[in-house]
Structure formats: C-alpha cells, structure tokens
Write a protein that holds these residues in place. Structure first.
Motif, PDB file in Angstrom:
ATOM      1  N   PRO A  34       0.827  -1.208   0.000  1.00 54.20           N
ATOM      2  CA  PRO A  34       0.000   0.000   0.000  1.00 54.20           C
ATOM      3  C   PRO A  34       0.859   1.255   0.000  1.00 54.20           C
ATOM      4  CG  PRO A  34      -0.005  -1.035   2.168  1.00 54.20           C
ATOM      5  CD  PRO A  34       0.679  -1.989   1.242  1.00 54.20           C
ATOM      6  N   VAL A  35       0.348   2.297  -0.632  1.00 53.62           N
ATOM      7  CA  VAL A  35       1.095   3.545  -0.721  1.00 53.62           C
ATOM      8  C   VAL A  35       0.374   4.643   0.042  1.00 53.62           C
ATOM      9  CG1 VAL A  35      -0.029   4.139  -2.917  1.00 53.62           C
ATOM     10  CG2 VAL A  35       2.139   5.227  -2.295  1.00 53.62           C
ATOM     11  N   ASN A  36       1.135   5.441   0.754  1.00 52.36           N
ATOM     12  CA  ASN A  36       0.611   6.603   1.446  1.00 52.36           C
ATOM     13  C   ASN A  36       0.701   7.773   0.465  1.00 52.36           C
ATOM     14  OD1 ASN A  36       0.492   9.047   2.966  1.00 52.36           O
ATOM     15  ND2 ASN A  36       0.954   7.909   4.834  1.00 52.36           N
ATOM     16  N   ASN A  37      -0.408   8.096  -0.173  1.00 57.54           N
ATOM     17  CA  ASN A  37      -0.412   9.114  -1.220  1.00 57.54           C
ATOM     18  C   ASN A  37      -0.027  10.496  -0.700  1.00 57.54           C
ATOM     19  OD1 ASN A  37      -1.136   7.651  -3.649  1.00 57.54           O
ATOM     20  ND2 ASN A  37      -3.124   7.293  -2.660  1.00 57.54           N
ATOM     21  N   THR A  38      -0.341  10.773   0.550  1.00 56.81           N
ATOM     22  CA  THR A  38       0.027  12.078   1.122  1.00 56.81           C
ATOM     23  C   THR A  38       1.545  12.225   1.168  1.00 56.81           C
ATOM     24  OG1 THR A  38      -1.992  12.115   2.453  1.00 56.81           O
ATOM     25  CG2 THR A  38      -0.195  13.573   3.127  1.00 56.81           C
ATOM     26  N   LYS A  39       2.217  11.168   1.625  1.00 60.76           N
ATOM     27  CA  LYS A  39       3.679  11.202   1.680  1.00 60.76           C
ATOM     28  C   LYS A  39       4.292  11.249   0.289  1.00 60.76           C
ATOM     29  CE  LYS A  39       4.525   8.967   6.153  1.00 60.76           C
ATOM     30  NZ  LYS A  39       5.202   7.829   6.843  1.00 60.76           N
ATOM     31  N   LEU A  40       3.691  10.493  -0.633  1.00 61.63           N
ATOM     32  CA  LEU A  40       4.235  10.472  -1.995  1.00 61.63           C
ATOM     33  C   LEU A  40       4.076  11.838  -2.651  1.00 61.63           C
ATOM     34  CD1 LEU A  40       5.601   8.574  -4.021  1.00 61.63           C
ATOM     35  CD2 LEU A  40       3.335   8.045  -4.943  1.00 61.63           C
ATOM     36  N   GLU A  41       2.922  12.467  -2.457  1.00 64.73           N
ATOM     37  CA  GLU A  41       2.700  13.807  -3.013  1.00 64.73           C
ATOM     38  C   GLU A  41       3.678  14.806  -2.407  1.00 64.73           C
ATOM     39  OE1 GLU A  41       0.846  14.909  -5.414  1.00 64.73           O
ATOM     40  OE2 GLU A  41      -0.239  13.057  -5.862  1.00 64.73           O
ATOM     41  N   GLN A  60       5.517   0.712  -9.493  1.00 64.59           N
ATOM     42  CA  GLN A  60       5.323  -0.396  -8.562  1.00 64.59           C
ATOM     43  C   GLN A  60       4.655  -1.560  -9.280  1.00 64.59           C
ATOM     44  OE1 GLN A  60       2.598   0.016  -5.177  1.00 64.59           O
ATOM     45  NE2 GLN A  60       4.140  -0.946  -3.875  1.00 64.59           N
ATOM     46  N   ASN A  61       5.282  -2.728  -9.136  1.00 60.43           N
ATOM     47  CA  ASN A  61       4.745  -3.942  -9.745  1.00 60.43           C
ATOM     48  C   ASN A  61       4.534  -3.776 -11.251  1.00 60.43           C
ATOM     49  OD1 ASN A  61       4.236  -6.610  -9.046  1.00 60.43           O
ATOM     50  ND2 ASN A  61       2.028  -6.306  -9.070  1.00 60.43           N
ATOM     51  N   GLY A  62       5.434  -3.009 -11.883  1.00 58.96           N
ATOM     52  CA  GLY A  62       5.377  -2.852 -13.327  1.00 58.96           C
ATOM     53  C   GLY A  62       4.491  -1.735 -13.832  1.00 58.96           C
ATOM     54  N   THR A  63       3.885  -0.977 -12.927  1.00 63.29           N
ATOM     55  CA  THR A  63       2.986   0.109 -13.325  1.00 63.29           C
ATOM     56  C   THR A  63       3.481   1.431 -12.743  1.00 63.29           C
ATOM     57  OG1 THR A  63       1.080  -1.374 -13.386  1.00 63.29           O
ATOM     58  CG2 THR A  63       0.623   0.989 -13.236  1.00 63.29           C
ATOM     59  N   ILE A  64       3.609   2.436 -13.587  1.00 60.93           N
ATOM     60  CA  ILE A  64       4.012   3.761 -13.107  1.00 60.93           C
ATOM     61  C   ILE A  64       2.866   4.364 -12.301  1.00 60.93           C
ATOM     62  CG2 ILE A  64       4.586   6.121 -13.799  1.00 60.93           C
ATOM     63  CD1 ILE A  64       6.075   4.939 -16.192  1.00 60.93           C
ATOM     64  N   ILE A  65       3.135   4.703 -11.042  1.00 57.51           N
ATOM     65  CA  ILE A  65       2.090   5.246 -10.191  1.00 57.51           C
ATOM     66  C   ILE A  65       2.237   6.743  -9.968  1.00 57.51           C
ATOM     67  CG2 ILE A  65       1.667   3.046  -9.021  1.00 57.51           C
ATOM     68  CD1 ILE A  65       3.272   4.087  -6.654  1.00 57.51           C
ATOM     69  N   LYS A  66       3.425   7.278 -10.272  1.00 56.02           N
ATOM     70  CA  LYS A  66       3.630   8.709 -10.127  1.00 56.02           C
ATOM     71  C   LYS A  66       4.861   9.101 -10.942  1.00 56.02           C
ATOM     72  CE  LYS A  66       2.728  12.733  -8.030  1.00 56.02           C
ATOM     73  NZ  LYS A  66       1.466  13.474  -8.234  1.00 56.02           N
ATOM     74  N   SER A 345      14.624   8.216   1.551  1.00 52.65           N
ATOM     75  CA  SER A 345      13.944   8.633   2.772  1.00 52.65           C
ATOM     76  C   SER A 345      12.476   8.974   2.518  1.00 52.65           C
ATOM     77  CB  SER A 345      14.668   9.837   3.404  1.00 52.65           C
ATOM     78  OG  SER A 345      15.983   9.488   3.770  1.00 52.65           O
ATOM     79  N   ASP A 346      12.226   9.895   1.597  1.00 55.98           N
ATOM     80  CA  ASP A 346      10.869  10.412   1.424  1.00 55.98           C
ATOM     81  C   ASP A 346       9.987   9.492   0.580  1.00 55.98           C
ATOM     82  OD1 ASP A 346      11.056  13.302   2.620  1.00 55.98           O
ATOM     83  OD2 ASP A 346      12.857  13.049   1.425  1.00 55.98           O
ATOM     84  N   ILE A 347      10.486   9.035  -0.558  1.00 59.48           N
ATOM     85  CA  ILE A 347       9.646   8.202  -1.418  1.00 59.48           C
ATOM     86  C   ILE A 347       9.432   6.826  -0.799  1.00 59.48           C
ATOM     87  CG2 ILE A 347       9.553   7.007  -3.640  1.00 59.48           C
ATOM     88  CD1 ILE A 347      10.669   9.514  -4.918  1.00 59.48           C
ATOM     89  N   LEU A 348      10.501   6.183  -0.335  1.00 63.04           N
ATOM     90  CA  LEU A 348      10.338   4.850   0.227  1.00 63.04           C
ATOM     91  C   LEU A 348       9.459   4.862   1.470  1.00 63.04           C
ATOM     92  CD1 LEU A 348      12.369   3.943  -1.872  1.00 63.04           C
ATOM     93  CD2 LEU A 348      13.553   2.641  -0.090  1.00 63.04           C
ATOM     94  N   SER A 349       9.471   5.967   2.239  1.00 62.21           N
ATOM     95  CA  SER A 349       8.638   6.035   3.443  1.00 62.21           C
ATOM     96  C   SER A 349       7.152   6.077   3.112  1.00 62.21           C
ATOM     97  CB  SER A 349       9.021   7.264   4.278  1.00 62.21           C
ATOM     98  OG  SER A 349       8.604   8.465   3.644  1.00 62.21           O
ATOM     99  N   ALA A 350       6.822   6.346   1.851  1.00 64.76           N
ATOM    100  CA  ALA A 350       5.414   6.370   1.434  1.00 64.76           C
ATOM    101  C   ALA A 350       4.854   4.958   1.224  1.00 64.76           C
ATOM    102  CB  ALA A 350       5.252   7.175   0.137  1.00 64.76           C
TER     103      ALA A 350
END
Length: 352
Positions: A34-41, A60-66, A345-350
């Motif tokens: 699962p991804v934390n969209n707030t952190k990713l944004e 992620q898993n072969g699909t561009i999510i951002k 740090s920032d992306i992986l923490s999402a």
C-alpha cells in the motif's frame, strides 16, 4: 437446443471460475504494498523545488504510479545517464556469456586484450571478467572522489592502453577501486567478439527486445562505445531496465537475460568501507547494493544524480535524472545526495 444452452452456460461458468482463480493466485503471490499518497505527493512537491532535477518516476509492480518532469525533461527525452551506463554494461556482459562470446566471469582477459596491448604483463592478463565487473581489477586509480581520473583517461590518445599502463596496486579481486576504464574494457571485449559495436549488439539482444528506440552512446578515441558513461536513455527506458531487474530478467514474459545472472549481478561481491558511497554497503557486478528498513535494494547511479533504484520487497523501481553538465563537481555532488535522500527517505517512506 435447451440442452446446448445449458452446456454452454456451464462451460462459461467454469471458464470464469478458472480465470478468477488464476488471477487470485497470481495476485496473492505478487502483492502490491500500500502507498501513502500524502507522503508520496509531499515527496514530489519537494522534488519540484530541486533546481536541476529533470525527471522523477515511481513504478510499482510494473505500473508507473507517479511521475513528474522538470527543467526540460520528459518521459521520452533521452538523457546521458553517466555511470548508469556501467550497470547496462553488466547486463550486456551477462547476455554475452549466455551467447558464448565470453566463457564465464572467471575467464582471464589476456586473450581478449593482448592484441591491443602487446606488452601486456602476465599479471594483468590474469585479471578476470568478474574483477572488471566488481571494480576489483587492482589497478592504481583515483576517480570516485575526483573527476581528474576519469577526465585524464577519457581524453587520452588510447583508452585501453592508458589503463594497462597503470600499475597494479592490489591483487585482483581483493580491493574495491571505482574505475570507469576497467568497465570500459568489457565494452571493448564484447564489441571485438561480436564483430560489431556494443551499441549494435545491444540493439539486437537488449534494447530491441525491450522495445526501446534509437539512442546515442559516446565512443572512445578508437571508436568503441564508452563502457563507463555516455549512454543516453529516456526515463521510461530506465524504468524498463529497473523492471527487468525486478522481474529477474524477464520483460512482459520474454526472457532477456537469465535469472541466475540477475541474482549474481545484484548480489554483493565486495564490501565497501563506510565512506565509499552513501546508501551502499557493497558492490555487485556494476550495481551498488544495500539494505534498510524496507529490505535489500540495489541501484545504478551516475554522476550528478542519475538513478535506477530497485527495491524488491516493495516491488518498486524509482528513476531520477538530473542536469549534470556545466554545473561543477560540488553542485553535482550536492544534487546527487539530495536526490538519493529524496528517494531513499521520502519516497520509500510512502510505502508501508
């Protein structure tokens, strides 16, 4: 007629159940974190303030999510990815071994190089293919913390002879010494064995099979494609390469290179001292290796902040490119670290 309709309905029902079972089975063995969209944004918002960042892509898993592009960058705009080139050379070396151009990583380089360096010493001739890949060839070299070593080699009259004129300061396989010239020797070897430029070889056996388009790749003074840097890729192509690693050598079900080679390439071959490279504790075959709270990871990285980061536990590939030309080495180093901090740090923490 009624009996036929009933049979057809049963058949369709069985097909439907079989399809759902297979999909459920596949998804259960390949879960997406699962991804934390707030952190990713927030991470991408921070990226927008980085002055030389050109691209940032998360798959992620072969699909561009951002994905986002800045400062003239774009998904299909090629970019000189500097030492990410080395990591591509490692993949091409695996393919060359599987195709029989090279016997193994234990093969000495003597028979490949002696025609180009007639005064090659026996000791240097015993250097193995694996030593070149793991940056443990033993040559006297100074490059990782200074661009002088690379520039002197790149502007020499003959890049192969320049390297082999250097003394050995350690036994091959013992000491990590970052050396673009050593990796370049693999480009020379594959080109000579294949009877074509390594770019042409890659177009047939690698880039073409990954459905990549045409590209530029710098050459040395003798016309060999630079194995250490100078390959141009788009961010989208870098994501494909990362996903190839994540999928153990397969691309959309097509085997490009063996799983065994991917595993060998991304497994630590030599340990690094604490201050060698941020976020890396080891070096595989031209891929940096490390581990953290999200598990093991490996990455290709180039001067000034060019990255392909693969995190298997998260089924994640993160790509970034930065402007590197004309900015000075201190700025290049700063943006390299800022970009890697952002990713690790920032992306992986999402991702939980």
């Amino acid at each position: 007629m009624k009996k036929l309709n009933y049979t057809a309905k049963i058949s369709l029902l069985l097909l439907f159940l079989l399809f759902n079972f297979s999909c459920t089975k596949e998804n259960s063995s390949n879960p997406v974190e699962p991804v934390n969209n707030t952190k990713l944004e927030a991470a991408f918002s921070q990226a927008g303030g980085m002055s030389n960042l050109k691209s940032l892509v998360v798959s992620q898993n072969g699909t561009i999510i951002k994905e986002a592009y800045f400062n003239g960058g774009g998904a299909n705009i090629t970019h000189d990815v500097r030492s990410v080139t080395k990591s591509v050379i490692a993949i091409l070396t695996g393919i060359a071994i599987e195709k029989g151009l090279i016997q193994s990583t234990e093969q000495p380089i003597d028979s490949f190089i002696r025609p180009l360096v007639p005064d090659l010493t026996t000791e240097k001739g015993h250097i193995q293919i694996g030593h070149l890949l793991s940056m443990s060839s033993g040559f006297e070299w100074a490059e990782l913390n200074s661009d002088f070593g690379y520039s002197s080699w790149a502007t020499a009259e003959n890049q192969v002879q320049y390297l082999f004129a250097k003394p050995l300061t350690s036994a091959p396989g013992q000491t990590f010494t970052y050396n673009s010239a050593a990796i370049h020797i693999l480009s020379v070897i594959i080109s000579r064995k294949a009877n074509m430029q390594i770019l042409d070889y890659a177009n047939i056996h690698f880039f073409g099979r990954l459905e990549m388009g045409g590209r530029n790749w710098q050459t040395d003074r003798q016309g060999y494609n630079n194995g250490g840097a100078g390959l141009e890729l788009t961010p989208g192509e870098m994501i494909k390469i990362g996903n190839l690693i994540l999928d153990k050598g397969e691309y959309i079900g097509r085997r490009i290179v063996s799983q065994e080679w991917i595993d060998r390439m991304t497994t630590q071959k030599i340990a690094l001292s604490a201050n060698t490279m941020n976020y890396a504790s080891g070096y595989g075959y031209a891929w940096w290796t490390g581990s953290g709270s999200k598990g093991n990871y490996f990455f290709a990285n180039g001067y000034g902040g060019q990255f392909i980061v693969v995190v298997p536990n998260l089924k994640l590939v993160v790509v970034a490119t930065n402007k590197w030309s004309g900015i000075g080495s201190s700025v290049a180093d700063q943006q390299w670290l800022a970009t890697m901090n952002l990713i690790m740090s920032d992306i992986l923490s999402a991702f939980n």
